[in-house]
Design a protein around this motif. Structure first.
Motif, PDB file in Angstrom:
ATOM      1  N   ARG A 243      43.254  71.031  97.072  1.00 15.25           N
ATOM      2  CA  ARG A 243      42.779  69.871  96.905  1.00 15.25           C
ATOM      3  C   ARG A 243      42.751  69.706  98.289  1.00 15.25           C
ATOM      4  O   ARG A 243      42.113  69.460  98.991  1.00 15.25           O
ATOM      5  CB  ARG A 243      43.222  69.282  95.710  1.00 15.25           C
ATOM      6  CG  ARG A 243      42.879  67.842  96.270  1.00 15.25           C
ATOM      7  CD  ARG A 243      41.076  68.201  95.674  1.00 15.25           C
ATOM      8  NE  ARG A 243      40.463  67.065  95.896  1.00 15.25           N
ATOM      9  CZ  ARG A 243      39.496  66.420  96.664  1.00 15.25           C
ATOM     10  NH1 ARG A 243      38.762  67.627  96.701  1.00 15.25           N
ATOM     11  NH2 ARG A 243      38.929  64.994  96.125  1.00 15.25           N
TER      12      ARG A 243
ATOM     13  N   ALA B 286      41.471  72.556 100.091  1.00 16.24           N
ATOM     14  CA  ALA B 286      39.345  72.622  99.380  1.00 16.24           C
ATOM     15  C   ALA B 286      38.850  70.860 100.706  1.00 16.24           C
ATOM     16  O   ALA B 286      37.437  70.987 101.260  1.00 16.24           O
ATOM     17  CB  ALA B 286      39.925  71.509  98.259  1.00 16.24           C
TER      18      ALA B 286
ATOM     19  N   ILE C 156      35.287  71.152 103.139  1.00 15.52           N
ATOM     20  CA  ILE C 156      34.326  70.179 102.717  1.00 15.52           C
ATOM     21  C   ILE C 156      34.488  69.903 104.330  1.00 15.52           C
ATOM     22  O   ILE C 156      33.030  69.515 104.539  1.00 15.52           O
ATOM     23  CB  ILE C 156      34.492  69.430 101.464  1.00 15.52           C
ATOM     24  CG1 ILE C 156      35.033  70.242 100.395  1.00 15.52           C
ATOM     25  CG2 ILE C 156      34.091  67.448 101.316  1.00 15.52           C
ATOM     26  CD1 ILE C 156      36.178  69.250  99.228  1.00 15.52           C
TER      27      ILE C 156
ATOM     28  N   ASP D 267      32.649  64.739  96.092  1.00 14.43           N
ATOM     29  CA  ASP D 267      33.207  66.157  95.596  1.00 14.43           C
ATOM     30  C   ASP D 267      34.891  64.964  95.073  1.00 14.43           C
ATOM     31  O   ASP D 267      36.224  65.817  94.587  1.00 14.43           O
ATOM     32  CB  ASP D 267      34.163  66.096  96.927  1.00 14.43           C
ATOM     33  CG  ASP D 267      35.264  64.599  97.510  1.00 14.43           C
ATOM     34  OD1 ASP D 267      34.980  64.135  97.555  1.00 14.43           O
ATOM     35  OD2 ASP D 267      36.398  65.631  97.636  1.00 14.43           O
TER      36      ASP D 267
ATOM     37  N   LEU E 264      35.990  72.766  93.810  1.00 20.54           N
ATOM     38  CA  LEU E 264      35.150  73.617  96.082  1.00 20.54           C
ATOM     39  C   LEU E 264      34.039  73.393  95.480  1.00 20.54           C
ATOM     40  O   LEU E 264      33.306  73.278  96.762  1.00 20.54           O
ATOM     41  CB  LEU E 264      35.802  74.096  96.427  1.00 20.54           C
ATOM     42  CG  LEU E 264      35.716  74.395  98.010  1.00 20.54           C
ATOM     43  CD1 LEU E 264      35.575  73.397  98.558  1.00 20.54           C
ATOM     44  CD2 LEU E 264      36.861  74.899  98.202  1.00 20.54           C
TER      45      LEU E 264
END
Lengths: 206, 386
Positions: free
Chosen positions: B26, B29, B33, B307, B313
């Protein structure tokens, strides 16, 4: 004649319900008692059954949707509240409690409140004193001394039981009317009005 | 007008697969992002701060510094920085440091936090939330604007002769927004200082946002920072898009229904009509977003939440493509055409440096002993005390 608003909160689940029946009798008596004191009362009834899903949503989302917000605003802006619940499992119903849970903690501070409850038998009557009265004490509402309980047998009408209920209703309504008559009309509080204390005061920690 | 995204850093199970990402996945990710946000032409990336699972972002400046090193135009911000439970001294130090590392591409959004136990975990009392926000922020400002601070307050150890280092880049501290969903006192605080006000604009109906922003604008003018329509306003928002709106609704529904905050309550359709949530086509997002201006006026920053709730993702990156290619260019053009000339843009480091009369080196040079860090005067005083 001056005017005041009474918000009636009824937590009955069936239609019609004995809870609503008691709420209506308390309301009629309160309107009459206020009229005796030269006050015209406007009555707004909130059937919590109609807001059951709204209340569950509010618990999860943290905000009242439009129909529930209208009900909340009615109670917050009222000069008096008549609150009636069925007794479930030795206390107020969950629906009744949820409504008071989603109110701001200062929503009914000082507001005159008349409490009523219904149940199958008179054995539940003290729930008014051990459950409802502490709830309104926490909310710092001004609760009248007489709380009105109606068991199934009280609806028999004739005889001592019926008279006793009518007497209690009239006494409680009179107490509520005295409180309402002795207070100025409720003034709406706007949280977005210009602050009465300056930010400099807040900075100084006063 | 600035457009961007904000994330709360939640690690949530994907309800469609039953899989929950690891912290490592995460975290990577979110970095991807943020980089993608710059690639598709967005302006801002803002990161939340939390101190409990299921969130990873306990140390936002570490994450933002990494993102700063891998981007070149993206404005880095927070959503929010806990002004209540963090030591304002540490905020002053951390974010001035970040400002240097990011060449000024930094601002902050102050918030009180919404997780009750965070207060006791950090030795504070939630009942003092507003007072903490007021006192801590007043100290933070002094630490950034005064080289040497003597200070005493209710909630923190007093300071004598304290210099927060590094000094703000070019002598200009980061711009600050104050975020609050429902506390007029925080809007008042933002107005008092002439700072920005940000409304979360996700969880509550737009009427609440409107009232808070109106109040902030009126008080901004009252404190003499400019006219009400020149106050600096930011909004959140939540969107999920597919080219075909039915596809968007079908795909997003399980994430909505199981979302940690509002899941299992109102339906997607109800929540979409009650709050600014928009699930549909890019065109629907454009129209809804342009409508925000109807109730808050011309505003400076729009951040989208895209998100959370276990969205994978790949899906989030697709959302960024749609934002960057189809939504934001139109919003940029339309909002700019509507905005009167006297309404300012969101402050940036460059605009704030220019307003301060140009950059100046703010370094505080102390004649310190390079080993102990003590200044000769300090050492002398200690000897005299003995």
């Amino acid at each position: 004649m001056s005017t005041r608003t009474i918000a009636v909160v009824s937590a009955g689940l069936s239609t019609p319900s004995s809870t609503r029946l008691l709420a209506d009798r308390l309301t009629a008596a309160a309107v009459a008692a206020l009229a005796d004191r030269g006050i015209t009362a406007t009555v707004e009834v909130i059937e919590l059954r109609e807001h059951a899903r709204d209340l569950a949503d509010d618990l999860l989302t943290g905000f009242a949707n439009k129909p529930l917000q209208a009900a909340v605003d009615t109670v917050v802006g009222a000069d008096a509240v008549i609150a009636v619940t069925p007794i479930f499992s030795a206390s107020y119903s969950g629906l009744f409690k949820t409504f008071f849970d989603v109110l701001d903690k200062d929503a009914v501070v000082g507001t005159p409140v008349l409490m009523g409850a219904t149940a199958g038998t008179a054995r539940h009557s003290l729930a008014l004193e051990h459950a409802l009265r502490p709830l309104f004490a926490y909310l710092r509402a001004t609760v009248v001394p007489t709380a009105v309980f109606a068991a199934a047998e009280d609806w028999a009408g004739a005889g001592e039981a019926g008279r006793a209920l009518a007497d209690r209703v009239a006494r409680a309504a009179g107490e509520l009317a005295d409180l309402v008559a002795g207070r100025p009309p409720a003034a709406p509080v706007d949280p977005f009005a210009d602050p009465t204390t300056s930010f400099e005061d807040l900075l100084r920690g006063s | 007008m600035q457009f961007g995204i904000f994330t709360v850093s939640d690690i949530t199970q994907d309800p469609t697969t039953g899989r929950t990402p690891t912290e490592a996945e995460r975290i990577k990710a979110v970095l991807a992002i943020a980089q993608k946000a710059e690639e598709v032409g967005l302006d801002v990336f803002a990161l939340g701060e939390h101190h409990n699972p299921p969130f990873f972002s306990s140390s936002p400046t570490t994450t933002l510094a990494h993102i700063a090193a891998r981007t070149s135009t993206l404005q880095l911000s927070t959503a929010t920085t806990l002004i209540t439970t963090n030591d304002p001294v540490k905020i002053a130090e951390d974010y001035a440091m970040l400002q240097h590392l990011a060449d000024g591409r930094v601002d902050l959004m102050m918030g009180r936090g919404n997780t009750g136990p965070v207060y006791p975990w950090f030795g504070k009392d939630i009942r003092n939330g507003i007072e903490l926000a007021v006192e801590n922020y007043a100290l933070l400002r002094r630490l950034w604007t005064e080289d040497t601070v003597d200070w005493q307050g209710k909630f923190r150890t007093p300071l004598q002769g304290f210099t927060s280092t590094p000094r703000p880049l070019d002598g200009v501290p980061p711009f600050v927004w104050h975020g609050s969903i429902r506390s007029p006192q925080i809007a008042e605080q933002a107005a008092y200082y002439g700072d920005g006000f940000f409304h979360n604009h996700i969880f509550w109906p737009p009427e609440h946002t409107q009232r808070m922003v109106e109040f902030y604008r009126r008080r901004y003018e009252h404190y003499g920072h400019g006219s009400a329509d020149q106050a600096i306003v930011g909004l959140g928002g939540q969107v999920f898009m597919r080219r075909n709106s039915q596809d968007a609704v079908r795909e997003f529904r399980p994430y909505f229904d199981n979302a940690p905050v509002y899941g299992h309550g109102p339906s997607l359709e109800e929540f979409s009509s009650q709050t600014p949530l928009t699930v549909g086509s890019p065109q629907q997002v454009i129209e809804r977003t342009l409508g925000f201006r109807d109730y808050v006026g011309d505003y400076q920053r729009q951040l989208f939440l895209i998100d959370h709730a276990g969205l994978p993702l790949k899906t989030v990156l697709e959302q960024l493509d749609l934002l960057g290619e189809e939504v934001v260019p139109v919003l940029r053009r339309e909002f700019a055409a509507l905005k009167p000339a006297h309404v300012p843009d969101a402050p940036t480091h460059a605009s704030r440096v220019a307003a301060a009369g140009g950059p100046k080196d703010a370094t505080v040079h102390a004649g310190a002993d390079s080993v102990t860090g003590r200044a000769p005067t300090q050492a002398r005083e200690e000897i005299e005390v003995r």
